[in-house]
Design a protein around this motif. Structure first.
Motif, PDB file in Angstrom:
ATOM      1  N   PRO A  90       0.824  -1.219   0.000  1.00 13.24           N
ATOM      2  CA  PRO A  90       0.000   0.000   0.000  1.00 13.24           C
ATOM      3  C   PRO A  90       0.851   1.259   0.000  1.00 13.24           C
ATOM      4  N   GLN A  91       0.191   2.397  -0.177  1.00 10.68           N
ATOM      5  CA  GLN A  91       0.910   3.673  -0.096  1.00 10.68           C
ATOM      6  C   GLN A  91       1.335   3.976   1.325  1.00 10.68           C
ATOM      7  N   GLU A  92       0.494   3.591   2.310  1.00  7.57           N
ATOM      8  CA  GLU A  92       0.820   3.859   3.705  1.00  7.57           C
ATOM      9  C   GLU A  92       1.756   2.765   4.178  1.00  7.57           C
ATOM     10  N   ARG A  93       3.045   3.078   4.244  1.00  9.90           N
ATOM     11  CA  ARG A  93       4.038   2.062   4.538  1.00  9.90           C
ATOM     12  C   ARG A  93       4.783   2.411   5.808  1.00  9.90           C
ATOM     13  N   GLY A  94       4.941   1.418   6.672  1.00  8.31           N
ATOM     14  CA  GLY A  94       5.657   1.642   7.915  1.00  8.31           C
ATOM     15  C   GLY A  94       7.104   2.007   7.673  1.00  8.31           C
ATOM     16  N   THR A  95       7.604   2.965   8.424  1.00  2.00           N
ATOM     17  CA  THR A  95       8.998   3.382   8.289  1.00  2.00           C
ATOM     18  C   THR A  95       9.750   3.277   9.608  1.00  2.00           C
ATOM     19  N   ASP A  96       9.107   2.726  10.610  1.00  2.00           N
ATOM     20  CA  ASP A  96       9.724   2.718  11.936  1.00  2.00           C
ATOM     21  C   ASP A  96      10.013   1.302  12.427  1.00  2.00           C
ATOM     22  N   PHE A  97      10.082   0.329  11.495  1.00  2.00           N
ATOM     23  CA  PHE A  97      10.393  -1.025  11.909  1.00  2.00           C
ATOM     24  C   PHE A  97      11.790  -1.074  12.520  1.00  2.00           C
ATOM     25  N   GLU A  98      11.893  -1.473  13.764  1.00  2.00           N
ATOM     26  CA  GLU A  98      13.207  -1.691  14.374  1.00  2.00           C
ATOM     27  C   GLU A  98      13.562  -3.160  14.208  1.00  2.00           C
ATOM     28  N   LEU A  99      13.559  -3.591  12.963  1.00  2.00           N
ATOM     29  CA  LEU A  99      13.842  -4.966  12.599  1.00  2.00           C
ATOM     30  C   LEU A  99      14.890  -4.971  11.496  1.00  2.00           C
ATOM     31  N   SER A 100      15.503  -6.122  11.292  1.00  2.00           N
ATOM     32  CA  SER A 100      16.410  -6.254  10.160  1.00  2.00           C
ATOM     33  C   SER A 100      15.592  -6.403   8.886  1.00  2.00           C
ATOM     34  N   VAL A 101      16.254  -6.177   7.765  1.00  2.00           N
ATOM     35  CA  VAL A 101      15.599  -6.354   6.473  1.00  2.00           C
ATOM     36  C   VAL A 101      15.046  -7.772   6.352  1.00  2.00           C
ATOM     37  N   ARG A 102      15.832  -8.742   6.738  1.00  2.00           N
ATOM     38  CA  ARG A 102      15.381 -10.126   6.622  1.00  2.00           C
ATOM     39  C   ARG A 102      14.152 -10.388   7.490  1.00  2.00           C
ATOM     40  N   GLU A 103      14.124  -9.813   8.680  1.00  3.21           N
ATOM     41  CA  GLU A 103      12.980 -10.004   9.572  1.00  3.21           C
ATOM     42  C   GLU A 103      11.718  -9.377   8.989  1.00  3.21           C
ATOM     43  N   VAL A 104      11.863  -8.229   8.331  1.00  4.32           N
ATOM     44  CA  VAL A 104      10.702  -7.589   7.711  1.00  4.32           C
ATOM     45  C   VAL A 104      10.162  -8.472   6.593  1.00  4.32           C
ATOM     46  N   VAL A 105      11.032  -8.985   5.745  1.00  5.22           N
ATOM     47  CA  VAL A 105      10.587  -9.823   4.635  1.00  5.22           C
ATOM     48  C   VAL A 105       9.966 -11.115   5.162  1.00  5.22           C
ATOM     49  N   ALA A 106      10.529 -11.665   6.241  1.00  5.34           N
ATOM     50  CA  ALA A 106       9.998 -12.906   6.818  1.00  5.34           C
ATOM     51  C   ALA A 106       8.581 -12.735   7.347  1.00  5.34           C
ATOM     52  N   MET A 107       8.159 -11.492   7.628  1.00  2.94           N
ATOM     53  CA  MET A 107       6.776 -11.257   8.048  1.00  2.94           C
ATOM     54  C   MET A 107       5.787 -11.725   6.979  1.00  2.94           C
ATOM     55  N   GLY A 108       6.229 -11.759   5.732  1.00  3.54           N
ATOM     56  CA  GLY A 108       5.361 -12.237   4.662  1.00  3.54           C
ATOM     57  C   GLY A 108       5.013 -13.711   4.772  1.00  3.54           C
ATOM     58  N   ARG A 113      20.872  -8.286   6.811  1.00  6.70           N
ATOM     59  CA  ARG A 113      21.206  -7.926   8.196  1.00  6.70           C
ATOM     60  C   ARG A 113      21.086  -6.428   8.478  1.00  6.70           C
ATOM     61  N   ARG A 114      20.854  -5.646   7.457  1.00 13.47           N
ATOM     62  CA  ARG A 114      20.747  -4.195   7.683  1.00 13.47           C
ATOM     63  C   ARG A 114      19.450  -3.877   8.417  1.00 13.47           C
ATOM     64  N   ARG A 115      19.452  -2.745   9.128  1.00 12.03           N
ATOM     65  CA  ARG A 115      18.251  -2.315   9.823  1.00 12.03           C
ATOM     66  C   ARG A 115      17.311  -1.659   8.826  1.00 12.03           C
TER      67      ARG A 115
END
Length: 263
Positions: free
Chosen positions: A82-100, A133-135
């Motif tokens: 969506p257009q409204e996208r979270g920008t404050d995830f204090e997670l790694s890139v891999r952790e964000v993708v794993a949410m899928g 591994r990046r934030r």
């Protein structure tokens, strides 16, 4: 998977913003929604991924009403950027993708090899394979966009819903993203402002104006000088792209714009 939006009406704060919208995306088809700001594109897409409940009409995915599915069933069918996208995830890139992968996991279940392969493949597809591994919070806007697209791809949906996915991307990554969509041929509903990009990637276009669909067809059928003047209020010529043969819109930036007709 075949997706149909049938006679959709949506009201927000008591005001009808989408009325009688009918849109079809066949299996593997990329259906583009284009139109001026405020025409209803994002509103329509939000009903597909169940962020909004329509006042009337329905969304069918593979013949099933999306509102009749459970949240998990729906998430296995439709993934959204969506257009409204979270920008404050204090997670790694891999952790964000794993949410899928959440729709495929039992509560508190750990990652299995299938999840790991899906996450790695999604990151590779968006050109972020080395960034796991990046934030997420430290990424640029374009990098965040690609990571969130990877999250949607890792979800392995039957239908992708993308609302302005090329926002924040530089030219190279815009081209790569559009090429990715064409290569994978997953049923996709795509809202996009860039009409030349829409002409190059979409199989069919649906033009929204004033909350209604005013034209549908192939890009060549829809993107005419008359429609661009009437709906967008601009003077333009439509020619053949010298490299691809797709319709290419050349805007006249020197001429005053036309008044947009009311609907």
């Amino acid at each position: 998977m075949r997706t149909a939006i049938e006679d959709l009406d949506v009201a927000l704060s008591g005001r009808t913003v989408v009325s009688g919208v009918r849109i079809m995306a066949e299996e593997g088809e990329i259906a583009g929604l284009v139109g001026p700001n405020g025409s209803g594109k994002s509103t329509v897409l939000r009903t597909v991924y169940r962020h909004l409940r329509p006042h009337a009409g329905r969304v069918l995915v593979g013949g099933a009403d999306i509102r009749a599915l459970t949240a998990v069933q729906s998430a296995r069918q439709v993934a959204a950027l969506p257009q409204e996208r979270g920008t404050d995830f204090e997670l790694s890139v891999r952790e964000v993708v794993a949410m899928g992968r959440t729709p495929y996991k039992r509560a508190f279940a750990g990652e299995d090899p299938t999840d790991g392969d899906a996450v790695a493949a999604a990151l590779d597809q968006v050109g972020m394979a080395g960034a796991g591994r990046r934030r997420f919070s430290a990424l640029s806007g374009g990098e965040r966009q690609r990571v969130l697209l990877a999250r949607a791809l890792a979800q392995d949906p039957k239908v992708l819903v993308l609302d302005e996915p090329t926002n924040h991307l530089d030219v190279r990554h815009q081209v790569e993203l559009l090429a990715l969509l064409r290569r994978h041929r997953r049923t996709t509903l795509l809202a996009i402002h860039d009409l030349n990009a829409a002409a190059s990637v979409c199989d069919r276009l649906h033009v929204l104006h004033g909350g209604k669909v005013v034209a549908s067809g192939t890009p060549r059928e829809v993107l005419t000088a008359g429609l661009l003047a009437e709906v967008f209020g601009v003077r333009a010529a439509v020619v053949d792209h010298p490299l691809t043969g797709d319709p290419l819109i050349a805007f006249d930036h020197r001429a005053p714009v036309f008044p947009v007709s009311g609907r």
